[in-house]
Design an enzyme around this catalytic site. Structure first.
Site, PDB file in Angstrom:
ATOM      1  N   SER A 148       0.934  -1.260   0.037  1.00 28.02           N
ATOM      2  CA  SER A 148       0.158  -0.160   0.035  1.00 28.02           C
ATOM      3  C   SER A 148       0.766   1.427   0.157  1.00 28.02           C
ATOM      4  O   SER A 148       2.035   1.335   0.229  1.00 28.02           O
ATOM      5  CB  SER A 148      -0.778   0.016   1.123  1.00 28.02           C
ATOM      6  OG  SER A 148      -1.447   1.380   1.291  1.00 28.02           O
ATOM      7  N   TYR A 161      -2.061  -0.283  10.748  1.00 28.54           N
ATOM      8  CA  TYR A 161      -2.133  -0.702   9.463  1.00 28.54           C
ATOM      9  C   TYR A 161      -0.780  -0.486   8.561  1.00 28.54           C
ATOM     10  O   TYR A 161      -0.305  -1.272   7.764  1.00 28.54           O
ATOM     11  CB  TYR A 161      -3.378  -0.094   8.730  1.00 28.54           C
ATOM     12  CG  TYR A 161      -3.541  -0.550   7.237  1.00 28.54           C
ATOM     13  CD1 TYR A 161      -4.380  -1.698   6.863  1.00 28.54           C
ATOM     14  CD2 TYR A 161      -3.369   0.550   6.225  1.00 28.54           C
ATOM     15  CE1 TYR A 161      -4.451  -2.198   5.488  1.00 28.54           C
ATOM     16  CE2 TYR A 161      -3.247   0.006   4.845  1.00 28.54           C
ATOM     17  CZ  TYR A 161      -3.862  -1.280   4.587  1.00 28.54           C
ATOM     18  OH  TYR A 161      -4.163  -1.519   3.366  1.00 28.54           O
TER      19      TYR A 161
END
Length: 257
Positions: A148, A161
């Site tokens: 990501s 995260y």
């Protein structure tokens, strides 16, 4: 098909995509299938995975399903071994399964922290290890880990995260260090902001969407199908000398300030 384009042809290869019951995982499965790969839909829900695989077959694609929870090491190993014995070799692995939890770091719960680690990081480790054992025995394989932009850039509310995605980037490099000489190419695909169920709260937030479109050089959210070209490249012979890298597909977000 000319020689260069043939490098991207995935005919004769089989790709397992974890967490491919929806969103990015399903889009990647469809993209790899469209490039010629036989695809293996993975989900914890047998009916859901079987239905999606059947739907892909109805469209003319070669599709199977593999049912396992990526967080269960024993279940993963048994499912992968059984699939290889019953159906055939997994040539391409896409570690896509992931979850998101949002909260201020100072109040982030231990339960949410552990859930993120179990799915996003432990899951990629368990599945990669189970699949790589077979790839190593054959002397070839492709692993694509979904990272990501949060593996590169932090944002308030999702620090844990981001930590899992940063760890995935380093796990990818570690796979390269250990397995490149034995025929495996392991790379990471790092999406920017894509309109998916995982990002629904942000997509539906006008203020955030306005900020994102101004922050991203492309000026918009990504569309999940725009990840497929990068995935096909990393899954194909075209990337045979690419290893340990993270390919950002983010509309330029990580390239500007």
């Amino acid at each position: 098909m000319n020689e260069t384009l043939q490098l991207f042809n995935l005919s004769g290869r089989r790709a397992l995509i974890t967490g491919s019951g929806r969103g990015i995982g399903l889009a990647l499965a469809r993209g790899l299938a469209d490039a010629g790969a036989a695809v293996v839909i993975n989900d914890r829900n047998q009916q859901k995975a079987s239905t999606i695989a059947a739907s892909l077959r109805d469209e003319g694609f070669d599709a199977d399903s593999a049912i396992f929870d990526v967080t269960d090491r024993v279940q993963v190993s048994e499912a992968i071994n059984a699939f290889e014995e019953r159906i055939g070799a997994i040539d391409i692995l896409v570690n896509n399964a992931g979850i998101q939890r949002r909260a201020p770091l100072e109040t982030f719960s231990a339960a949410d922290w552990n859930d993120l680690l179990r799915v996003n990081l432990d899951g990629a480790f368990h599945v990669s290890q189970a699949v790589a054992r077979h790839m190593l025995a054959r002397g070839h394989g492709k692993i694509i880990n979904l990272c990501s932009v949060q593996g590169e850039l932090a944002r308030p509310g999702i620090a844990p995260y981001a930590a899992t995605k940063g760890a995935i980037r380093m796990l990818t490099k570690g796979m390269c260090a250990e397995w490149a000489s034995r025929g495996i190419q392991a790379n990471a695909l790092a999406p920017g902001y894509f309109a998916t169920d995982l990002n629904r709260a942000l997509v539906d937030d006008p203020a955030f969407s306005d900020w994102l479109c101004k922050r991203t050089p492309a000026g918009r959210w990504g569309r999940v199908e725009e990840l497929c070209g990068a995935a096909v490249f990393l899954a194909s012979r075209a990337s045979d000398f690419v290893n340990g890298q993270t390919l950002f597909v983010d509309g330029g977000l990580t390239s500007v300030v």
